[in-house]
Design an enzyme around this catalytic site. Structure first.
Site, mmCIF file in Angstrom:
data_model
loop_
_atom_site.group_PDB
_atom_site.id
_atom_site.type_symbol
_atom_site.label_atom_id
_atom_site.label_comp_id
_atom_site.label_asym_id
_atom_site.label_seq_id
_atom_site.Cartn_x
_atom_site.Cartn_y
_atom_site.Cartn_z
ATOM 1 C CB CYS A 1 83.734 39.048 22.775
ATOM 2 S SG CYS A 1 82.393 38.281 21.874
ATOM 3 C CB CYS B 1 79.563 45.273 32.008
ATOM 4 S SG CYS B 1 80.008 45.942 30.421
HETATM 5 C C1 LIG Z 1 82.808 43.545 26.481
HETATM 6 S S1 LIG Z 1 84.081 43.651 25.340
HETATM 7 C C2 LIG Z 1 85.079 42.292 25.826
HETATM 8 C C3 LIG Z 1 85.956 42.585 27.003
HETATM 9 C C4 LIG Z 1 87.035 41.540 27.201
HETATM 10 N N1 LIG Z 1 86.480 40.225 27.372
HETATM 11 C C5 LIG Z 1 87.935 41.871 28.362
HETATM 12 O O1 LIG Z 1 87.807 41.295 29.418
HETATM 13 O O2 LIG Z 1 88.812 42.715 28.201
HETATM 14 C C6 LIG Z 1 83.346 43.053 23.896
HETATM 15 C C7 LIG Z 1 84.300 42.827 22.750
HETATM 16 O O3 LIG Z 1 83.563 42.143 21.744
HETATM 17 C C8 LIG Z 1 84.042 42.550 20.492
HETATM 18 N N2 LIG Z 1 82.974 42.232 19.526
HETATM 19 C C9 LIG Z 1 81.926 42.975 19.119
HETATM 20 N N3 LIG Z 1 81.178 42.292 18.251
HETATM 21 C C10 LIG Z 1 81.764 41.086 18.114
HETATM 22 C C11 LIG Z 1 81.488 39.942 17.339
HETATM 23 N N4 LIG Z 1 80.432 39.894 16.544
HETATM 24 N N5 LIG Z 1 82.313 38.892 17.425
HETATM 25 C C12 LIG Z 1 83.407 38.928 18.229
HETATM 26 N N6 LIG Z 1 83.727 39.987 18.974
HETATM 27 C C13 LIG Z 1 82.907 41.041 18.925
HETATM 28 C C14 LIG Z 1 84.335 43.997 20.647
HETATM 29 O O4 LIG Z 1 85.274 44.434 19.695
HETATM 30 C C15 LIG Z 1 84.837 44.057 22.086
HETATM 31 O O5 LIG Z 1 86.227 44.053 22.104
#
Ligand SMILES: C[S@@+](CC[C@H](N)C(=O)[O-])C[C@H]1O[C@@H](n2cnc3c(N)ncnc32)[C@H](O)[C@@H]1O
Length: 751
Positions: free
Chosen positions: A201, A333
């Site tokens: 993600c 977070c």
């Molecule tokens: C907490 S953020 C990640 C932050 C990133 N790791 C960073 O350090 O910049 C969570 C991310 O998960 C993605 N996301 C949400 N549901 C998901 C899924 N089922 N599979 C993969 N990614 C997903 C969102 O689009 C989002 O960008």
């Protein structure tokens, strides 16, 4: 004056715990904000009684610390209301000279203690604070924390030059502005340069960049994934600052990441392919309240329960992609055990204890301060959320009776959502249960909306925010009182899974419940890392490092969507001839489209991994670094020119069309470029002195190459003499001037 007195009165009320359930509270905040234009600055209370009641009953305060729970809660509230200090990292790819010069310049601008002062608002008007010098973050290599939040850096006049300095360094890719806690998961991954890493993600990509820095200098590479295509493009943009051929970006639901054939679990092998997997999953984000003040207001237990399942599925798929013996880091977070320990416990259960929680020595040895994970927690439901969604419940008795749901009590009367008609509630449509299940933006709606709230960055710690005060008398910390506080906030506990009514079992599955003491003694949850805002003056965060891999069946397939197109032999040989390429890894050059507008370079081992994707399952968003670019301008002299992003991957193999510029000439070109851009001029309109200098550079370049680049190139590629061409067409003086200007433009761009 009148308005101000009112605010003071409100402040007093709140300090005494009064007016907690005032439904006009948010409206009155709006008015505060409006009043602020002419009157004294706004005073805003940061308070979520539901959140505090919940975490108090969960025993989050006082857990894993020597401080008493009362003191811990106070310092949590105090830290949560303070704006979050900005932090950044100097990247691994920066040279030691840059690190030294950057640090010296930063210290010069910000000076020693008290050199810079910032003005901020307090209830009684403006106040001034002395800025402390930046502090290195002990557990992050080249990490720095500032004594001021991001918003103040951006807006405060006294920090203008520092802001500009930071932006230039950040745009160059040599520093990354990143929250301190967000730097922790990549460190916990203990990445070595040869590692293959999956970031499940990844958007917007600050952790991907940190990981990429570690593998870019070796044979390793990173596959970064995000379910949201537009966020995946943000990630590409972010990583462009590093320009690494060791990155491939794909877009899949993390829980359905494809598994190439070689690594597929067909009953014989159970191997994954990645040495390291990061699952920085979407979460409710209540640990970010220092950046997103609205978290306090939007906070919801049901969101946490609902998101648990998706977090678990993503993590399980991540574990499956990891080689046995590799490391998986799970992070959020959020401070909620539902999104943290409960997920880790369920991963361990579902993999039959094949996954083990590891202690992260790398961090603990470097002064990293956190708490261990919790081994037990309480599963709760936000009953008010149901009520808020459907309108007032007619029979306001406890609705969740042991063993089931009382259908009588699902009758609701006129409410906003029900169009004024009394009718049975829609089945299982409780806040956060359907719509919030999978939020494409990576955060729950609450977290998203919270970002639109005023940022606490505008306020200072010295009184602008009222820190909520709670009764700390011993009787308030008894179980009965804590439960009563939760119930008052609409939160109800389910002691066991059999207490959960059937319509809630999807969002409150069995796996959400804490382990039995026997299970807990095997799980090692205490080795998880809980970071509370008060521990290191950061945001709240949770990280778990675990070893192990495999253990899950491979499932869904995706449509082929290949974007890697090998170059035609004719194109390859013309590039080789033109640039005198010798020894270049030509098989790693490819195009993304059939028109081959850009020619990309990808690390050979990434290519071979993608080649093993026999069913074309990977949905590629980005791969490789652009090395050549089709020259589409009318006056093109070179069909493919070198692209700045990938120059370092082509230059070592080029034996033609390459000259060494002196530092002086290089500076002349850059200066002329800046002058031209700032004044929006073409080269022919530059100052006489600059033009002369440029002429000098050009003739030195021509001298070094021993030919006029333009004429020779044109003859080679187009078989015609440019001078004759011009004469033949009988161009006028003006036209020639115009053309010359354009050519000079091109020359400058190339340079
Ligand atoms: C907490 S953020 C990640 C932050 C990133 N790791 C960073 O350090 O910049 C969570 C991310 O998960 C993605 N996301 C949400 N549901 C998901 C899924 N089922 N599979 C993969 N990614 C997903 C969102 O689009 C989002 O960008």
């Amino acid at each position: 004056m009148g308005k101000y007195s009112n605010k003071n009165k409100k402040r007093k009320d709140n300090r005494n715990g009064g007016n907690r359930h005032n439904s006009n509270r948010h409206n009155s905040n709006k008015n505060d904000s409006r009043d602020n234009r002419n009157g004294p600055p706004r005073v805003k209370e940061m308070r979520s009684d539901r959140m505090v009641a919940y975490y108090t009953y969960q025993n989050v305060f006082g857990h894993g610390t020597k401080v008493s729970k009362e003191e811990d809660r106070k310092s949590f509230l105090e830290a949560s209301c303070r704006p979050l200090n900005a932090s950044f990292r100097i990247t691994k790819l920066a040279t030691p000279e840059f690190k030294e010069q950057f640090t010296a310049r930063m210290q010069e601008i910000l000076g020693s203690d008290g050199q810079i002062t910032i003005t901020y608002d307090t209830p009684s008007g403006k106040a001034v604070r002395k800025l402390k010098p930046p502090q290195p973050i002990p557990f992050i290599e080249n990490g720095w924390m500032l004594d001021v939040d991001r918003s103040t850096i951006r807006k405060n006049k006294g920090l203008k030059s520092f802001f500009e300095f930071l932006m230039v360094a950040s745009d160059s890719g040599l520093i990354t502005r990143q929250e301190t806690v967000s730097m922790v998961p990549p460190v916990a991954l203990s990445i070595e340069p040869h590692h293959l890493v999956l970031d499940t993600c990844a958007a917007p990509g600050s952790k991907t960049c940190q990981i990429l820095e570690n593998v870019s200098l070796g044979s390793g590479w990173v596959m970064a994934n995000d379910v949201n295509v537009s966020r995946a493009h943000m990630l590409v943009h972010q990583c462009k600052r590093i320009n690494s051929p060791s990155l491939v970006v794909v877009t899949h639901a993390g829980q359905e990441m494809p598994m190439p054939k070689t690594f597929r679990n067909d009953g014989e092998g159970n191997e994954g392919w990645a040495d390291r997997v990061l699952c920085d999953v979407p979460c409710t984000g209540d640990g970010t309240m220092r950046k997103n003040a609205g978290i306090f207001r939007k906070w919801s237990v049901n969101q946490q329960n609902n998101i648990h399942k998706i977090q678990l599925d993503i993590a399980l798929r991540g574990v499956r992609q990891c080689k046995v013996g590799g490391l998986v880091v799970y992070s959020t977070c959020s401070m909620s055990p539902m999104e943290n320990e409960a997920v880790v416990a369920q991963i361990i259960r579902e993999t039959g204890y094949a996954v083990e929680v590891e202690e992260c020595r790398e961090l603990s040895e470097k002064g990293f301060s956190c708490r261990g994970g919790m081994t037990t927690w309480k599963v709760m439901d936000d009953r008010d959320a149901t009520r808020r969604h459907f309108g007032e419940v007619i029979e306001d008795k406890p609705r969740f009776k042991k063993g089931g749901w009382d259908h009588q009590e699902r009758q609701v009367k006129a409410g906003d959502d029900d169009g004024g008609e009394s009718r049975p509630a829609k089945k299982a449509k409780v806040e956060g249960q359907e719509g919030d299940k999978e939020d494409p933006c990576g955060e729950t709606k609450a977290a998203e909306e919270a970002k639109r709230e005023p940022k606490n960055g505008k306020m200072s710690e010295d009184g602008t925010y009222i820190i909520p005060v709670y009764d700390d008398s011993p009787e308030k910390w008894s179980s009965e009182s804590m439960i009563a506080d939760c119930n008052k906030e609409g939160l109800w506990e389910f002691k066991t899974h059999s207490d959960v009514p059937s319509h809630l079992t999807a969002s409150i599955p069995k796996g959400l419940f804490p382990p039995t003491p026997a299970e807990a003694s095997r799980m090692g949850l205490e080795k998880c890392m809980r970071i509370m805002p008060q521990d290191m003056d950061t945001g709240g965060f949770f990280v778990t490092e675990s070893s192990g891999g495999g253990g899950q069946k491979d499932s869904k397939q995706h449509n082929p969507n290949q974007e890697i197109i090998p170059l035609s032999p004719a194109l390859t040989s013309s590039l080789v001839d033109f640039y005198g390429l010798s020894g270049a890894p030509l098989s790693c050059f490819f195009a993304r489209t059939h028109t081959a507008k850009g020619i990309m370079y990808l690390h050979p081992s990434v290519l071979s991994h993608l080649a093993s994707d026999d069913r074309g399952q990977y949905k590629l968003v980005h791969s490789g670094v652009q090395v050549f670019e089709k020259n589409s301008k009318n006056l093109s002299l070179v069909p493919y020119r070198i692209h700045q992003d990938g120059v370092r991957y082509a230059a070592p193999y080029m034996n033609k069309r390459k000259i060494q510029l002196s530092n002086r000439d290089y500076c002349t070109l850059v200066r002329a470029g800046i002058e031209r851009k700032e004044n929006q001029l073409r080269t022919c309109m530059l100052e006489e002195a600059t033009r002369k200098e440029l002429q000098g550079v050009r003739s030195r370049m021509e001298g070094e190459m021993r030919w006029d680049p333009r004429d020779v190139l044109e003859e080679e590629w187009f078989g015609r003499d440019r001078t004759k061409d011009k004469e033949g067409k009988g161009k006028g003086e003006e036209e020639e001037k115009e053309e010359k200007g354009k050519e000079e433009d091109e020359e400058d761009t190339k340079a």
